[in-house]
Enzyme design. Sequence first.
Site, mmCIF file in Angstrom:
data_model
loop_
_atom_site.group_PDB
_atom_site.id
_atom_site.type_symbol
_atom_site.label_atom_id
_atom_site.label_comp_id
_atom_site.label_asym_id
_atom_site.label_seq_id
_atom_site.Cartn_x
_atom_site.Cartn_y
_atom_site.Cartn_z
ATOM 1 C CB SER A 8 -1.130 0.028 1.419
ATOM 2 O OG SER A 8 -1.676 -0.995 1.208
ATOM 3 C CB CYS A 9 4.123 2.034 0.979
ATOM 4 S SG CYS A 9 5.508 3.216 1.282
#
Length: 119
Positions: A11-12
């Site tokens: 998710s980064c």
Amino acid sequence: MQKLELWHNISCSKSNSAKDFLDQNGFEISIRDYLLNPPSKVEIEDLLTKLNISIFDLVRTGEDVYKDLKLENIKEEDKLIDAVIKNPILIQRPILVGENNAFIVRPPARIEDIINSFI
């Protein structure tokens, strides 16, 4: 070249950028989604040694859980390590881990220099 592992959070954007660079340049690395496969205390301690930092430097202080748990009040490394093990979202990312050293790949533009240190 030594075996490399990327501690990765899908998710980064910075983590994805580092992974994409490594993939596009043909580096063989293993991927560790540390949110699904949280590190043990021994693994955190080993990582800190390889990074040559304290747990206080590894923690993402901007995360809600950091504030919610009032982790800024913790002064003992062991207690903060325990909190990180229970809440791996607190770990800086991405981290490229080798056999003898590791680097937090921030900003992502550093990755080429970091890779050279493993060669």
